[in-house]
Design an enzyme around this catalytic site. Structure first.
Site, PDB file in Angstrom:
ATOM      1  N   GLU A  27      -5.106 -13.370 -10.610  1.00  0.00           N
ATOM      2  CA  GLU A  27      -4.184 -12.528  -9.380  1.00  0.00           C
ATOM      3  C   GLU A  27      -5.259 -11.882  -8.497  1.00  0.00           C
ATOM      4  O   GLU A  27      -6.440 -11.274  -8.830  1.00  0.00           O
ATOM      5  CB  GLU A  27      -3.419 -11.429 -10.349  1.00  0.00           C
ATOM      6  CG  GLU A  27      -2.473 -10.638  -9.418  1.00  0.00           C
ATOM      7  CD  GLU A  27      -1.937  -9.464 -10.448  1.00  0.00           C
ATOM      8  OE1 GLU A  27      -2.117  -9.440 -11.853  1.00  0.00           O
ATOM      9  OE2 GLU A  27      -0.948  -8.844 -10.359  1.00  0.00           O
TER      10      GLU A  27
ATOM     11  N   LYS B 139       5.095 -11.677  -6.172  1.00  0.00           N
ATOM     12  CA  LYS B 139       5.507 -11.132  -7.679  1.00  0.00           C
ATOM     13  C   LYS B 139       6.761 -10.412  -7.881  1.00  0.00           C
ATOM     14  O   LYS B 139       6.891  -9.543  -6.934  1.00  0.00           O
ATOM     15  CB  LYS B 139       4.278 -10.239  -7.886  1.00  0.00           C
ATOM     16  CG  LYS B 139       4.378  -9.998  -9.376  1.00  0.00           C
ATOM     17  CD  LYS B 139       2.924  -9.003  -9.669  1.00  0.00           C
ATOM     18  CE  LYS B 139       2.471  -8.612 -10.945  1.00  0.00           C
ATOM     19  NZ  LYS B 139       1.526  -7.987 -11.566  1.00  0.00           N
TER      20      LYS B 139
ATOM     21  N   CYS C 184       1.064 -12.287 -13.575  1.00  0.00           N
ATOM     22  CA  CYS C 184       0.694 -11.269 -14.600  1.00  0.00           C
ATOM     23  C   CYS C 184       2.025 -10.686 -15.114  1.00  0.00           C
ATOM     24  O   CYS C 184       2.706 -11.346 -15.944  1.00  0.00           O
ATOM     25  CB  CYS C 184      -0.161 -10.193 -13.856  1.00  0.00           C
ATOM     26  SG  CYS C 184      -1.122  -9.616 -14.998  1.00  0.00           S
TER      27      CYS C 184
HETATM   28  C1  ACM Z   1      -0.515  -6.697 -14.077  1.00  0.00           C
HETATM   29  O1  ACM Z   1       0.729  -7.098 -13.839  1.00  0.00           O
HETATM   30  N1  ACM Z   1      -1.424  -7.038 -13.255  1.00  0.00           N
HETATM   31  C2  ACM Z   1      -0.799  -6.376 -15.418  1.00  0.00           C
END
Ligand code: ACM
Length: 262
Positions: A43, A113, A146
């Protein structure tokens, strides 16, 4: 190689904070050197993670079609490779925590995201792309980023959309995800590639242990918590297309949607 065989991998790397050119050089080196169909990087792999505010973050954010990505696109096109990595995306005055999929034709697709973690909620907009699957070289690839892992709906949505492989760029700081992703793969009968980063920034320490899990919940490989690692493995896609656990149980057909809360 059998048509249903694919070479997939992760690159567990450290990322230099606010040094996109340096990080990109590292990514390019790996993309050029290794033989794979699909590789996944962490990420926010260009910028790093721990920004003070949106103004600071904006300086290290890029549009999907920015020319900074042209060289990777060209390599993907000339060597028929697929690359996924996280980046801070600017679009119409907004900033998203995004993942870029560059396909074997050099074409770019963005996933934003969905579930932002902790201070990300004050830096980024909530993702608006939703979960989608792209067919690249016959591999059906879905992305999540993530913290999306903690919502089983993320991987379930991708699986229901026909995904073979979940590409999962990460900057993990909690210790639970790697074990949880075994279940996410098993309950959806899909491969998952969690590519995590190393090192630390501010109060964050990133936990490594990048991994690839098979549709049967087998960890095909897990990196250490302490060193960079590139790992590529040959996999069979027919495993992710068989949702039957035994002759009576198909994990999708046996669902009882009438009893589930949405
Ligand atoms: C995250 O979502 N970077 C912990």
């Amino acid at each position: 190689m059998n048509k249903c065989q694919s070479k997939i991998g992760y690159a567990q790397i450290d990322i230099a904070f606010k040094k996109p050119e340096k990080n990109l050089e590292k990514i390019l080196k790996i993309v050029k050197k290794y033989d794979f169909d699909l590789i996944v990087f962490p990420e926010l792999a260009l910028s790093g993670y721990d920004f003070k505010n949106k103004k600071e973050l904006l300086n290290f954010s890029f549009e999907r079609e920015d020319k900074i990505f042209d060289e990777i696109s060209n390599i993907c096109k000339t060597s028929s490779k697929i690359v996924v990595f996280g980046f801070s995306e600017k679009s119409d005055g907004k900033i998203f925590n995004s993942s870029l999929l560059i396909d074997e034709n050099g074409k770019r697709y963005v996933y934003r995201k969905t579930h932002l973690f902790y201070r990300e909620t004050i830096l980024f907009e909530k993702g608006d792309t939703g979960f989608f699957v792209k067919d690249c070289k016959g591999i059906k690839i879905g992305m999540m980023i993530c913290f999306d892992w903690i919502f089983p709906e993320s991987s379930r949505s991708l699986a229901l959309k026909g995904c073979d492989i979940i590409a999962h760029p990460s900057n993990l700081v909690l210790p639970y995800c790697q074990d949880a992703m075994i279940t996410r793969s098993l309950e959806n009968r899909v491969y998952s590639i969690t590519s995590n980063r190393l090192g630390g920034e501010g109060t964050y320490h990133f936990t490594g242990k990048s991994q690839i899990v098979s549709p049967q919940g087998i960890v095909l490989n897990r990196a250490s918590a302490h060193s960079e690692k590139i790992y590529i493995v040959e996999i069979a896609l027919n495993l992710s297309r068989n949702k039957k656990i035994n002759r009576y149980n198909d994990i999708f057909k046996c669902r009882r949607k009438d009893f589930y809360e949405c």
